[in-house]
Motif scaffolding. Structure first.
Motif, PDB file in Angstrom:
ATOM      1  N   VAL A 142      -8.808  69.243 -25.769  1.00  0.00           N
ATOM      2  CA  VAL A 142      -9.471  69.435 -27.061  1.00  0.00           C
ATOM      3  C   VAL A 142      -9.231  70.849 -27.583  1.00  0.00           C
ATOM      4  N   THR A 145      -5.879  70.763 -29.226  1.00  0.00           N
ATOM      5  CA  THR A 145      -5.933  70.007 -30.478  1.00  0.00           C
ATOM      6  C   THR A 145      -6.624  70.820 -31.564  1.00  0.00           C
ATOM      7  N   PHE A 146      -7.751  71.416 -31.228  1.00  0.00           N
ATOM      8  CA  PHE A 146      -8.547  72.165 -32.192  1.00  0.00           C
ATOM      9  C   PHE A 146      -7.766  73.353 -32.741  1.00  0.00           C
ATOM     10  N   SER A 148      -4.420  73.696 -32.720  1.00  0.00           N
ATOM     11  CA  SER A 148      -3.052  73.311 -33.108  1.00  0.00           C
ATOM     12  C   SER A 148      -1.993  73.813 -32.139  1.00  0.00           C
ATOM     13  N   ASN A 187     -14.870  67.451 -36.561  1.00  0.00           N
ATOM     14  CA  ASN A 187     -14.533  66.080 -36.161  1.00  0.00           C
ATOM     15  C   ASN A 187     -13.519  66.000 -35.029  1.00  0.00           C
ATOM     16  N   ARG A 188     -13.091  67.136 -34.500  1.00  0.00           N
ATOM     17  CA  ARG A 188     -12.163  67.138 -33.367  1.00  0.00           C
ATOM     18  C   ARG A 188     -12.852  67.427 -32.036  1.00  0.00           C
ATOM     19  N   ASN A 189     -14.063  67.959 -32.098  1.00  0.00           N
ATOM     20  CA  ASN A 189     -14.686  68.398 -30.839  1.00  0.00           C
ATOM     21  C   ASN A 189     -16.178  68.064 -30.753  1.00  0.00           C
TER      22      ASN A 189
END
Length: 212
Positions: A142, A145-146, A148, A187-189
């Motif tokens: 995560v 992802t958060f 990039s 909305n990513r974590n």
């Protein structure tokens, strides 16, 4: 403020000494302004020119002038990047401590040098100094992802390891400045398991405060 016009004129005439100044030392790299490429950062639109960056000697002279002029507090926040990405950040921190200034950091703590740990362990650090760590995740996947990150590098683990090192160094040296970790929920974590992992990890690392 009894009279706004008088106060305004004092500011324009440079008669008011600010309590706090933010210092933005430039990054090491002349090609990439930051380690990361976070989608929410304003850095992608920053007008960055290596020729316009503050040189080390100028930065040191400026911070001496700020401290000698009566400013009590300095916040280190990199220009569209992390302050720890600066090649002379430790030199600035040493001046701040020597000048009895309160200091503050806003950092992701991706890289922590031996000299930085030694400075943070000094016993003469002023009360109310702090380090705020921007984490925003509870796992490597995560985190990447958060922020990039396209590789599978275990950056979250590295940040957690650096946090342990900072806390241990401060405690061994008797330094009592605050260390906090921040979690920007989106909305990513947002997942409960992710947030719980962050809380457990950074409480365990010794952070004084967790912010959401």
């Amino acid at each position: 403020i009894p009279d706004y016009e008088d106060f305004r004129n004092d500011i324009l005439n440079k008669k008011i000494i600010p309590y706090q100044v933010e210092f933005q030392p430039p990054p090491k790299s002349t090609k990439k302004i930051c380690w990361l490429e976070c989608s929410y950062c304003y850095g992608a639109s920053a007008d960055d020119s290596a020729a316009d960056r503050m040189l080390r000697d100028v930065a040191i002279k400026t911070l001496h002038e700020i401290a000698d002029g009566g400013v009590k507090k300095v916040i280190f926040a990199g220009y569209a990047t992390d302050p720890l990405y600066s090649p002379y950040l430790e030199d600035l921190l040493e001046i701040a401590i020597d000048k009895k200034m309160i200091f503050g950091f806003n950092t992701k703590a991706l890289k922590v040098s031996k000299r930085l740990l030694e400075l943070l362990a000094r016993t003469d650090i002023q009360p109310s100094s702090y380090m705020s760590l921007s984490v925003d995740a509870g796992s490597n996947e995560v985190y990447n992802t958060f922020h990039s990150v396209k590789s599978k590098a275990k950056i979250y683990d590295k940040v957690l390891q650096n946090t342990h090192a900072i806390v241990q160094s401060c405690r061994e040296g008797g330094s009592l400045f605050d260390i906090s970790a921040a979690y920007l929920v989106n909305n990513r974590n947002w997942m409960e398991s992710e947030v719980s992992s962050f809380i457990e990890d950074f409480r365990g690392a010794g952070c004084d405060l967790l912010r959401f």
